[in-house]
Motif scaffolding. Structure first.
Motif, PDB file in Angstrom:
ATOM      1  N   ASP A   1     -61.587  20.278 -44.161  1.00  0.00           N
ATOM      2  CA  ASP A   1     -60.403  21.040 -45.187  1.00  0.00           C
ATOM      3  C   ASP A   1     -61.252  20.815 -46.529  1.00  0.00           C
ATOM      4  O   ASP A   1     -61.111  19.759 -47.085  1.00  0.00           O
ATOM      5  CB  ASP A   1     -59.152  20.592 -44.996  1.00  0.00           C
ATOM      6  N   VAL A   2     -61.115  21.960 -47.373  1.00  0.00           N
ATOM      7  CA  VAL A   2     -61.300  21.877 -48.616  1.00  0.00           C
ATOM      8  C   VAL A   2     -60.535  22.632 -49.268  1.00  0.00           C
ATOM      9  O   VAL A   2     -59.638  23.787 -48.736  1.00  0.00           O
ATOM     10  CB  VAL A   2     -62.919  22.375 -49.016  1.00  0.00           C
ATOM     11  N   PRO A   3     -60.342  22.727 -50.797  1.00  0.00           N
ATOM     12  CA  PRO A   3     -59.482  23.562 -51.547  1.00  0.00           C
ATOM     13  C   PRO A   3     -59.924  24.904 -51.502  1.00  0.00           C
ATOM     14  O   PRO A   3     -61.034  25.308 -51.661  1.00  0.00           O
ATOM     15  CB  PRO A   3     -59.455  22.759 -52.927  1.00  0.00           C
ATOM     16  N   ALA A   4     -58.883  25.858 -51.223  1.00  0.00           N
ATOM     17  CA  ALA A   4     -59.266  27.193 -51.184  1.00  0.00           C
ATOM     18  C   ALA A   4     -59.597  27.609 -52.600  1.00  0.00           C
ATOM     19  O   ALA A   4     -60.281  28.730 -52.693  1.00  0.00           O
ATOM     20  CB  ALA A   4     -58.095  27.979 -50.708  1.00  0.00           C
ATOM     21  N   VAL A   5     -58.966  27.137 -53.754  1.00  0.00           N
ATOM     22  CA  VAL A   5     -59.120  27.641 -54.966  1.00  0.00           C
ATOM     23  C   VAL A   5     -60.086  26.542 -55.691  1.00  0.00           C
ATOM     24  O   VAL A   5     -59.740  25.513 -55.623  1.00  0.00           O
ATOM     25  CB  VAL A   5     -58.002  27.639 -55.820  1.00  0.00           C
ATOM     26  N   ASP A   6     -60.942  26.981 -56.621  1.00  0.00           N
ATOM     27  CA  ASP A   6     -61.899  26.196 -57.183  1.00  0.00           C
ATOM     28  C   ASP A   6     -61.954  26.695 -58.751  1.00  0.00           C
ATOM     29  O   ASP A   6     -61.933  27.775 -58.895  1.00  0.00           O
ATOM     30  CB  ASP A   6     -63.143  26.099 -56.558  1.00  0.00           C
ATOM     31  N   ALA A   7     -62.069  25.941 -59.710  1.00  0.00           N
ATOM     32  CA  ALA A   7     -62.118  26.534 -61.062  1.00  0.00           C
ATOM     33  C   ALA A   7     -62.622  25.534 -61.764  1.00  0.00           C
ATOM     34  O   ALA A   7     -62.841  24.353 -61.731  1.00  0.00           O
ATOM     35  CB  ALA A   7     -60.602  26.749 -61.540  1.00  0.00           C
ATOM     36  N   VAL A   8     -63.135  25.991 -63.143  1.00  0.00           N
ATOM     37  CA  VAL A   8     -63.460  25.153 -64.344  1.00  0.00           C
ATOM     38  C   VAL A   8     -63.211  25.997 -65.574  1.00  0.00           C
ATOM     39  O   VAL A   8     -62.970  27.257 -65.339  1.00  0.00           O
ATOM     40  CB  VAL A   8     -65.101  25.088 -64.216  1.00  0.00           C
ATOM     41  N   ALA A   9     -63.244  25.366 -66.780  1.00  0.00           N
ATOM     42  CA  ALA A   9     -62.821  26.067 -67.878  1.00  0.00           C
ATOM     43  C   ALA A   9     -63.653  25.744 -69.148  1.00  0.00           C
ATOM     44  O   ALA A   9     -64.480  24.617 -68.952  1.00  0.00           O
ATOM     45  CB  ALA A   9     -61.495  25.878 -68.305  1.00  0.00           C
ATOM     46  N   THR A  10     -63.957  26.731 -69.980  1.00  0.00           N
ATOM     47  CA  THR A  10     -64.663  26.280 -71.340  1.00  0.00           C
ATOM     48  C   THR A  10     -63.722  26.488 -72.477  1.00  0.00           C
ATOM     49  O   THR A  10     -62.895  27.569 -72.393  1.00  0.00           O
ATOM     50  CB  THR A  10     -66.095  27.065 -71.470  1.00  0.00           C
ATOM     51  N   HIS A  11     -64.015  25.764 -73.366  1.00  0.00           N
ATOM     52  CA  HIS A  11     -62.972  25.992 -74.589  1.00  0.00           C
ATOM     53  C   HIS A  11     -64.055  26.149 -75.810  1.00  0.00           C
ATOM     54  O   HIS A  11     -64.787  25.060 -76.229  1.00  0.00           O
ATOM     55  CB  HIS A  11     -62.041  24.763 -74.932  1.00  0.00           C
ATOM     56  N   ASP A  12     -63.964  27.241 -76.459  1.00  0.00           N
ATOM     57  CA  ASP A  12     -64.904  27.355 -77.552  1.00  0.00           C
ATOM     58  C   ASP A  12     -64.169  27.108 -78.899  1.00  0.00           C
ATOM     59  O   ASP A  12     -63.073  27.698 -79.318  1.00  0.00           O
ATOM     60  CB  ASP A  12     -65.155  28.893 -77.748  1.00  0.00           C
ATOM     61  N   GLU A  13     -64.305  25.756 -79.429  1.00  0.00           N
ATOM     62  CA  GLU A  13     -63.540  25.336 -80.517  1.00  0.00           C
ATOM     63  C   GLU A  13     -63.584  26.162 -82.063  1.00  0.00           C
ATOM     64  O   GLU A  13     -62.502  26.232 -82.812  1.00  0.00           O
ATOM     65  CB  GLU A  13     -64.001  23.901 -80.959  1.00  0.00           C
ATOM     66  N   GLN A  14     -64.777  26.999 -81.930  1.00  0.00           N
ATOM     67  CA  GLN A  14     -64.903  27.812 -83.271  1.00  0.00           C
ATOM     68  C   GLN A  14     -63.931  28.918 -83.061  1.00  0.00           C
ATOM     69  O   GLN A  14     -63.096  29.225 -84.362  1.00  0.00           O
ATOM     70  CB  GLN A  14     -66.106  28.336 -83.417  1.00  0.00           C
ATOM     71  N   THR A  15     -63.731  29.595 -82.045  1.00  0.00           N
ATOM     72  CA  THR A  15     -62.855  30.974 -82.175  1.00  0.00           C
ATOM     73  C   THR A  15     -61.383  30.449 -81.321  1.00  0.00           C
ATOM     74  O   THR A  15     -60.669  31.529 -81.298  1.00  0.00           O
ATOM     75  CB  THR A  15     -63.451  31.819 -80.906  1.00  0.00           C
ATOM     76  N   GLY A  16     -61.242  29.474 -80.687  1.00  0.00           N
ATOM     77  CA  GLY A  16     -60.265  29.034 -79.907  1.00  0.00           C
ATOM     78  C   GLY A  16     -60.309  29.476 -78.532  1.00  0.00           C
ATOM     79  O   GLY A  16     -59.236  29.326 -77.650  1.00  0.00           O
ATOM     80  N   ARG A  17     -60.977  30.459 -77.952  1.00  0.00           N
ATOM     81  CA  ARG A  17     -61.200  30.950 -76.786  1.00  0.00           C
ATOM     82  C   ARG A  17     -60.973  30.158 -75.719  1.00  0.00           C
ATOM     83  O   ARG A  17     -62.127  29.198 -75.766  1.00  0.00           O
ATOM     84  CB  ARG A  17     -62.277  32.125 -76.869  1.00  0.00           C
ATOM     85  N   LEU A  18     -60.198  30.223 -74.710  1.00  0.00           N
ATOM     86  CA  LEU A  18     -60.310  29.445 -73.293  1.00  0.00           C
ATOM     87  C   LEU A  18     -60.814  30.508 -72.251  1.00  0.00           C
ATOM     88  O   LEU A  18     -60.356  31.755 -72.209  1.00  0.00           O
ATOM     89  CB  LEU A  18     -59.131  28.902 -72.839  1.00  0.00           C
ATOM     90  N   SER A  19     -61.761  30.129 -71.607  1.00  0.00           N
ATOM     91  CA  SER A  19     -62.414  30.970 -70.660  1.00  0.00           C
ATOM     92  C   SER A  19     -62.170  30.179 -69.401  1.00  0.00           C
ATOM     93  O   SER A  19     -62.873  29.001 -69.143  1.00  0.00           O
ATOM     94  CB  SER A  19     -63.859  31.325 -70.779  1.00  0.00           C
ATOM     95  N   VAL A  20     -61.355  30.749 -68.322  1.00  0.00           N
ATOM     96  CA  VAL A  20     -61.226  30.009 -67.099  1.00  0.00           C
ATOM     97  C   VAL A  20     -61.828  30.723 -66.172  1.00  0.00           C
ATOM     98  O   VAL A  20     -61.598  31.973 -65.648  1.00  0.00           O
ATOM     99  CB  VAL A  20     -59.608  29.795 -66.753  1.00  0.00           C
ATOM    100  N   PHE A  21     -62.782  30.101 -65.139  1.00  0.00           N
ATOM    101  CA  PHE A  21     -63.706  30.702 -64.203  1.00  0.00           C
ATOM    102  C   PHE A  21     -62.702  30.135 -62.938  1.00  0.00           C
ATOM    103  O   PHE A  21     -62.798  29.058 -62.649  1.00  0.00           O
ATOM    104  CB  PHE A  21     -65.156  30.329 -64.185  1.00  0.00           C
ATOM    105  N   VAL A  22     -62.507  31.172 -61.823  1.00  0.00           N
ATOM    106  CA  VAL A  22     -61.627  30.865 -60.646  1.00  0.00           C
ATOM    107  C   VAL A  22     -62.089  31.517 -59.437  1.00  0.00           C
ATOM    108  O   VAL A  22     -62.622  32.751 -59.707  1.00  0.00           O
ATOM    109  CB  VAL A  22     -60.229  31.220 -61.028  1.00  0.00           C
ATOM    110  N   VAL A  23     -62.460  30.948 -58.482  1.00  0.00           N
ATOM    111  CA  VAL A  23     -62.413  31.510 -57.323  1.00  0.00           C
ATOM    112  C   VAL A  23     -61.410  31.352 -56.011  1.00  0.00           C
ATOM    113  O   VAL A  23     -61.015  30.131 -56.243  1.00  0.00           O
ATOM    114  CB  VAL A  23     -63.963  31.127 -56.480  1.00  0.00           C
ATOM    115  N   ASN A  24     -61.270  32.153 -55.404  1.00  0.00           N
ATOM    116  CA  ASN A  24     -60.457  32.044 -54.126  1.00  0.00           C
ATOM    117  C   ASN A  24     -61.288  32.260 -53.129  1.00  0.00           C
ATOM    118  O   ASN A  24     -61.621  33.390 -52.938  1.00  0.00           O
ATOM    119  CB  ASN A  24     -59.115  32.879 -54.061  1.00  0.00           C
ATOM    120  N   ARG A  25     -61.904  31.146 -52.402  1.00  0.00           N
ATOM    121  CA  ARG A  25     -62.825  31.374 -51.329  1.00  0.00           C
ATOM    122  C   ARG A  25     -62.051  31.155 -50.146  1.00  0.00           C
ATOM    123  O   ARG A  25     -62.904  31.312 -48.681  1.00  0.00           O
ATOM    124  CB  ARG A  25     -63.692  30.087 -51.434  1.00  0.00           C
ATOM    125  N   GLY A  26     -60.650  31.413 -49.828  1.00  0.00           N
ATOM    126  CA  GLY A  26     -59.930  31.525 -48.636  1.00  0.00           C
ATOM    127  C   GLY A  26     -59.756  32.920 -48.283  1.00  0.00           C
ATOM    128  O   GLY A  26     -60.014  33.833 -49.072  1.00  0.00           O
TER     129      GLY A  26
END
Length: 485
Positions: free
Chosen positions: A402-427
């Protein structure tokens, strides 16, 4: 319906995003070079035979670094064959893929292509049939300005300025019995140390990558890395990792969870390198170079000895589907999650050979499904990688349990403030996702890109408070602070 929750906090830092993570690989194999990036006479080709339609797609893909010229090919390659006037270049039998190599495309053509593509070259040297002298002379040819035999030869070939190549691979998959000139760990460790020493005498500023195991299923995995690094620790900066995921090797759920395997592979190599660091009492930490990775229908592969000798054979031109794209997106998540030690990545290969870009000889070039998650991650992963706190429903796999169906990581661009969240649902069930932004109270979802196994072309979704992750899907969530919108 089970839900997933993701919490972001700027304190959950992993490391800055290294642009070299978004590299690729050009090998003299199949149609990667010939009728791939290089095709004189093609309607889009420039005067040097470089396909401009392919260059446009490479720039769109966002590739930053390209490893060249192999791969297995390099272990029987004489770099001198690919420089100088084309009419004087010999035709050779490439033993790796049992194909005829015209040498019409070589080092200086590659460097011009790399400059046009805006990518950093990553060169490999032949430690299979050749060795120390040829490797040092190649560095001299590439990196010294003038006044030596090899540097002046480059100038004679019409290249006045040095190529200034920073990254160098000390051979390729030297543990593999398929490799021309394969070695034991002891033999390779000593040879890599001596070759690296000579190469650094030519240019002390270069970065060196030692060969790790060809894959984590090799019977000598981890012992190989430990032995090689005990010899070469002081000489090298990186240890390489190679891994491919075959949709037909295990059950389908295990293939969708391939990133679980990559996580373990990376962490085991880190542990091995740090064990050697402690044993040798060194302060330097070895970094990781995942310089071959991809989805590959390897069970369909025909071995070189089972094929006739051809010039420009069509080899492993896999057609990718939506599930393959989701898995590639998840592998990129795993790579970002280990950005503190894994700082170089090269998806293999760039064109035609298990590639995000395909071409027809004399015809069009197009994007495969796996093009899209790579392009979006390369474009949007900026700043610092953040480790989300994630709760997820589980899914059952034959290989990993058994493994998590959802996996994710994020990046934070301190210069622009942008958050980018990369997500998969592998279920195989839809999962609602909530994103806890208490540490980023001003941020709002402004863009949502998604692709699914049955709709592999990326679609921009309308931003919504509740995010539904369809079965077997890959997503990028872009969140920006209110004042910068």
């Amino acid at each position: 319906m089970a839900v997933a929750q993701l919490t972001l906090d700027p304190a959950f830092r992993i490391a800055p995003v290294d642009p070299r993570l978004f590299g690729s690989f050009v090998e003299h194999m199949g149609r990667c070079v010939y009728t791939g990036i290089f095709e004189p006479g093609h309607p889009s080709a420039d005067d040097d035979g470089l396909r401009q339609d392919v260059l446009d797609l490479v720039r769109e893909l966002g590739v930053t670094t390209v490893r060249y010229p192999g791969g297995n090919f390099v272990s029987n390659y004489r770099w001198e064959d690919g420089v100088g006037p084309r009419g004087d270049r010999p035709r050779r039998l490439d033993l790796a893929w049992r194909s005829l190599e015209s040498n019409a495309f070589g080092l200086n053509e590659f460097m011009r292509w790399a400059s046009l593509a805006g990518v950093e070259p990553m060169m490999a040297v032949n430690l299979g049939t050749r060795g120390i002298e040829a490797a040092a002379e190649l560095v001299e040819y590439c990196n010294l300005a003038d006044g030596t035999a090899a540097a002046d030869l480059r100038r004679k070939h019409g290249v006045a300025q040095p190529h200034d190549v920073r990254m160098w691979c000390l051979g390729n998959e030297m543990d593999g019995p398929w490799q021309i000139g394969s070695l034991t760990a002891e033999e390779y460790g000593r040879l890599a140390t001596r070759a690296g020493h000579a190469m650094r005498r030519v240019d002390p500023t270069i970065e060196l990558v030692a060969c790790g195991s060809s894959n984590s299923d090799m019977p000598t995995f981890a012992a190989w890395e430990a032995t090689v690094l005990e010899h070469a620790y002081d000489q090298v900066d990186y240890i390489s990792l190679h891994t491919y995921y075959d949709p037909e090797k295990h059950d389908e759920a295990s293939f969708r969870a391939s990133a679980v395997d990559l996580d373990g592979f990376i962490e085991n190599v880190i542990s091995t390198a740090d064990h050697v660091r402690a044993k040798l009492r060194r302060s330097k930490r070895i970094k990781l170079s995942l310089d071959e990775w991809n989805v590959w229908y390897q069970s369909r592969f025909t071995e070189p000895e089972d094929r006739d000798i051809e010039e420009i054979p069509a080899l492993i031109e896999d057609d990718y589907n939506g599930t393959d794209a989701v898995v590639v997106g998840n592998l990129l998540i795993s790579m970002l999650r280990h950005a503190d030690r894994l700082t170089v990545g090269c998806q293999a290969q760039l064109v035609n050979v298990i590639a995000p870009i395909r071409t027809r000889a004399g015809g069009e070039a197009w994007r495969q499904t796996i093009f899209h998650p790579f392009a979006h991650t390369a474009r949007l992963a900026r700043g610092t990688v953040l480790r989300p706190a994630l709760t997820s429903p589980s899914m059952s796999t034959g290989r990993f349990g058994d493994v998590p169906a959802v996996d994710a990581v994020a990046t934070h661009d301190e210069q622009t403030g942008r958050l980018s969240v990369f997500v998969v649902n592998r279920g195989t069930e839809p999962v609602p996702l909530t994103v806890d932004l208490r540490a980023f109270p001003r941020h709002r979802l402004t863009q949502h890109l998604a692709l699914t196994s049955d709709r592999p072309e990326p679609v921009e979704q309308a931003p919504a408070e509740e995010i539904l992750l369809p079965p077997v899907s890959w997503h990028v969530l872009c969140l920006t602070p209110e004042e910068s919108r």
